[in-house]
Write a protein that holds these residues in place. Structure first.
Motif, short mmCIF file in Angstrom:
data_model
loop_
_atom_site.label_atom_id
_atom_site.label_comp_id
_atom_site.label_asym_id
_atom_site.label_seq_id
_atom_site.Cartn_x
_atom_site.Cartn_y
_atom_site.Cartn_z
N THR A 192 0.85 -1.44 0.03
CA THR A 192 0.03 -0.09 -0.26
C THR A 192 0.89 1.24 0.08
OG1 THR A 192 -0.11 -0.04 2.48
CG2 THR A 192 -1.83 -1.32 1.31
N THR A 193 1.96 1.23 0.74
CA THR A 193 2.79 2.26 0.67
C THR A 193 3.42 2.60 -0.39
OG1 THR A 193 3.32 2.14 3.20
CG2 THR A 193 4.83 3.39 1.86
N GLU A 194 4.00 1.63 -1.57
CA GLU A 194 4.60 1.72 -2.62
C GLU A 194 3.73 2.31 -3.72
OE1 GLU A 194 6.37 -2.11 -3.62
OE2 GLU A 194 7.70 -2.09 -2.27
N ILE A 195 2.42 1.66 -3.67
CA ILE A 195 1.34 1.96 -4.40
C ILE A 195 1.14 3.51 -4.30
CG2 ILE A 195 -0.91 1.77 -5.26
CD1 ILE A 195 -0.72 -1.24 -4.56
N SER A 196 0.87 4.07 -3.03
CA SER A 196 0.53 5.38 -2.83
C SER A 196 1.66 6.57 -3.12
CB SER A 196 0.08 5.62 -1.31
OG SER A 196 -0.79 4.59 -1.09
N ASN A 197 2.76 5.87 -2.89
CA ASN A 197 3.99 6.80 -3.37
C ASN A 197 4.32 7.04 -4.71
OD1 ASN A 197 4.06 7.50 -0.51
ND2 ASN A 197 5.91 5.66 -0.04
N SER A 198 3.69 6.07 -5.42
CA SER A 198 4.13 5.94 -6.99
C SER A 198 3.08 6.93 -7.78
CB SER A 198 4.02 4.60 -7.45
OG SER A 198 3.01 3.91 -7.43
N TYR A 228 -0.69 5.70 -11.55
CA TYR A 228 0.25 5.23 -10.64
C TYR A 228 1.29 4.30 -11.37
CZ TYR A 228 -3.35 6.02 -6.98
OH TYR A 228 -4.30 6.49 -6.18
N ARG A 229 2.68 4.41 -10.86
CA ARG A 229 3.63 3.61 -11.43
C ARG A 229 3.70 2.13 -10.87
NH1 ARG A 229 8.32 3.93 -14.66
NH2 ARG A 229 10.02 2.64 -13.96
N LYS A 230 3.27 2.23 -9.69
CA LYS A 230 3.11 0.82 -9.18
C LYS A 230 1.56 0.59 -9.17
CE LYS A 230 7.47 -0.27 -8.05
NZ LYS A 230 7.73 -0.66 -6.39
N GLN A 231 1.00 -0.65 -9.71
CA GLN A 231 -0.27 -0.94 -9.72
C GLN A 231 -0.88 -2.27 -9.22
OE1 GLN A 231 -0.80 -0.44 -14.22
NE2 GLN A 231 -0.21 1.37 -14.05
N VAL A 232 -2.06 -2.41 -9.15
CA VAL A 232 -3.03 -3.69 -9.06
C VAL A 232 -3.46 -4.06 -10.15
CG1 VAL A 232 -4.56 -4.79 -7.69
CG2 VAL A 232 -3.31 -2.95 -6.39
N GLN A 233 -3.14 -4.97 -10.82
CA GLN A 233 -3.43 -5.43 -12.23
C GLN A 233 -4.15 -6.78 -11.92
OE1 GLN A 233 -0.78 -7.33 -15.17
NE2 GLN A 233 -0.59 -5.34 -15.80
N PRO A 274 -4.26 -6.66 -20.05
CA PRO A 274 -4.78 -6.54 -18.70
C PRO A 274 -5.43 -5.45 -18.13
CG PRO A 274 -2.34 -5.88 -18.77
CD PRO A 274 -3.01 -6.36 -20.34
N ILE A 275 -6.22 -5.46 -16.84
CA ILE A 275 -6.87 -4.19 -16.42
C ILE A 275 -6.05 -3.75 -15.20
CG2 ILE A 275 -9.24 -3.65 -15.75
CD1 ILE A 275 -10.18 -6.36 -16.88
N ASN A 276 -5.99 -2.34 -15.19
CA ASN A 276 -5.46 -1.59 -13.88
C ASN A 276 -6.82 -1.35 -13.28
OD1 ASN A 276 -4.15 -0.30 -12.21
ND2 ASN A 276 -3.99 1.47 -13.57
N ILE A 277 -6.74 -1.98 -12.09
CA ILE A 277 -7.74 -1.70 -11.00
C ILE A 277 -7.43 -0.93 -9.65
CG2 ILE A 277 -9.20 -3.73 -11.73
CD1 ILE A 277 -8.01 -5.18 -9.28
N THR A 278 -6.08 -0.17 -9.96
CA THR A 278 -5.59 0.51 -8.66
C THR A 278 -6.68 1.46 -8.08
OG1 THR A 278 -3.53 0.15 -9.76
CG2 THR A 278 -3.52 1.70 -7.96
N PRO A 279 -7.21 2.39 -9.00
CA PRO A 279 -7.99 3.28 -8.75
C PRO A 279 -9.33 2.88 -7.76
CG PRO A 279 -7.36 3.75 -10.96
CD PRO A 279 -7.18 2.28 -10.66
N LEU A 280 -9.67 1.70 -8.08
CA LEU A 280 -11.00 1.10 -7.32
C LEU A 280 -10.51 0.49 -6.18
CD1 LEU A 280 -12.46 -0.27 -10.64
CD2 LEU A 280 -13.09 2.02 -9.58
#
Length: 491
Positions: free
Chosen positions: A150-156, A167-172, A222-228
């Protein structure tokens, strides 16, 4: 074991006995006692296939009977002292209606995506299990994020060119076919709809098709679901997938923590791999230009240094190790093109050119940096001994044209002078060498004016008075100019 199987066949109904007879190739005609006798004889044969069939028939029979199976077994075998360990005692609760069709976590491996580096697997490929016989199904999945993730994703996070947060670090999230024989590409189920934490997830737009009755397919990506996602280590993230079941096709869903790479990152990785040895390319040149046929001898070939993609001189000439041609293409343009639309097809031979097979060619790198190569030259000639030369200049470039000043052209002005009682002059000016009308009469003289320069403009002289006493002052408003000398001949 034979006694248990014997008790099973004695408890069979007519339908099970007939099914067993058909399976074993016996006649299914006759009374129930006759069929039971034949079934007992089949038990004595001790065939593994028949034994398995008897167990399957027994299990299916008692499942169909449900909670009344125990009473049916007792009443149908009065006077017989035996017990069936496979069905007695029958549990009081009915068996669950849902049965797993596919493995929960099949051994499916997905193809690697060059522009995404997998940091962690949050949900390994999980089967989309149909529940019941309905065509449209629905299933829920759950995954968690660690505090470090969570820290890596938020800082990217950053803002893209349009000002939107990225986000450069994503949940895919990725979908694929349930197939374990080879690596699988992204593949979406039919009529899919995805919700992440109760919010509708945008999917790639379907590609229109001209086939009648065919459902448009979504492009495989792939689908980037980071914003959700909930960027919290204490809260679970939920995925709801609804899809339409297809006969003979099953799908999986998986979730990953990835780093989104750019073409610059891949270019740095490519350059970090080093150069292909120049001697390898020289050997390839010699091999391709070797005399394969005595009648046709190839001593040289022309190769362009302009990239087939950008039509400009290459900065990092590369080609895939799977290609057998000499022509290279620019690595930066190739990676930029595939970042926008990943195809990974060689622009020279139209064969697959994957990023892991790309190498910068050392021979062409030396060639581009060579002082022998003119700055504005984009083509070279390769010789069969592995050497090269710039493309010879064309014949029209060798010919030197001398441009001489053109000789001054003579300007001829024709003026008609007519003696008449009214003395009204009728001048007819015209350029030399051009016929502007019918030929002049014999009494018309030609006056030729020579000029040293065509661009020189002379000031018209003053008006002259004719020598004839009956003449009047000439009206020069109808003439372009008066000549310096007028010759009059009296007949």
């Amino acid at each position: 074991m034979d006694e248990k199987l014997r008790n099973m066949v004695l408890a069979f109904r007519m339908s099970e006995l007939q099914s067993l007879m058909v399976f074993s190739g016996k006649s299914k005609a006759g009374k129930k006692t006759d069929l039971q006798t034949r079934a007992v004889e089949l038990v004595r044969i001790d065939s593994s296939d028949i034994n398995i069939k008897i167990k399957d028939l027994s299990n299916s029979m008692y499942k169909s009977l449900g909670s009344n199976a125990e009473a049916t077994s007792i009443t149908s075998t009065q006077g017989a002292s035996y017990s069936n360990p496979y069905t007695d005692p029958i549990p009081p609760s009915p068996p669950p209606a849902h049965k797993l069709v596919y493995p929960t976590y099949p051994d499916v491996s997905l193809k690697k995506l060059p522009f995404y580096k997998i940091e962690e697997t949050l949900l390994k490929p999980c089967s989309l299990q149909p529940n019941g016989n309905g065509r449209f199904q629905e299933q829920n999945f759950t995954f968690y994020l660690t505090p470090g993730q969570t820290t890596e994703i938020s800082n990217s996070s950053y803002r893209n060119e349009q000002g939107k947060p990225e986000y450069r670090k994503q949940v895919q999230m990725r979908f694929s076919l349930l197939e374990t024989s080879c690596e699988q590409e992204d593949n979406f189920p039919s009529s899919i709809c995805v919700k992440v934490n109760g919010k509708l997830c945008p999917l790639p737009n379907p590609i229109p098709t001209n086939k009648p009755g065919a459902e448009p397919k979504r492009p495989p990506r792939p689908i980037n679901i980071t914003p959700l996602c909930k960027l919290s280590s204490t809260t679970a993230n939920y995925i709801n997938v609804s899809w339409a079941v297809e006969v003979g096709r099953a799908h999986t869903v998986s979730v990953y923590h990835v780093e989104n790479l750019t073409y610059k990152d891949l270019l740095d990785q490519l350059k970090g791999k080093g150069l292909r040895q120049p001697d390898y390319t020289r050997a390839l040149i010699k091999e391709k230009l070797a005399d394969q046929d005595q009648e046709i001898a190839t001593t040289s070939c022309k190769v362009t240094l302009a990239c087939p993609l950008g039509k400009m001189r290459m900065n990092a000439p590369c080609r895939a190790s799977t290609c057998d041609h000499l022509q290279c293409f620019d690595a930066q343009l190739y990676l930029q093109m595939n970042e926008k639309k990943p195809k990974w097809i060689c622009p020279v031979c139209n064969k697959p050119a994957l990023v892991e097979n790309l190498l910068v060619d050392g021979f062409f790198m030396e060639l581009i940096k060579s002082p022998r190569l003119p700055v504005d030259e984009h083509e070279i000639v390769l010789h069969n001994d592995g050497t090269w030369d710039p493309l010879p200049p064309k014949k029209d470039q060798l010919t030197q044209f001398s441009y001489k000043t053109a000789a001054p052209a003579k300007v001829t002005t024709t003026l008609s002078v007519t003696d008449s009682d009214t003395d009204s002059p009728n001048p007819t000016p015209g350029p030399s060498g051009q016929a502007s009308g019918p030929p002049p009469p014999d009494n018309v003289d030609c006056i030729t004016l020579d000029s040293d320069s065509e661009d020189e403009v002379e000031t018209p002289p003053k008006k002259r008075i004719r020598l004839d006493s009956s003449s009047e002052t000439t009206n020069d408003t109808d003439k372009p100019g008066s000549p310096d000398l007028i010759c009059l001949d009296d007949d």
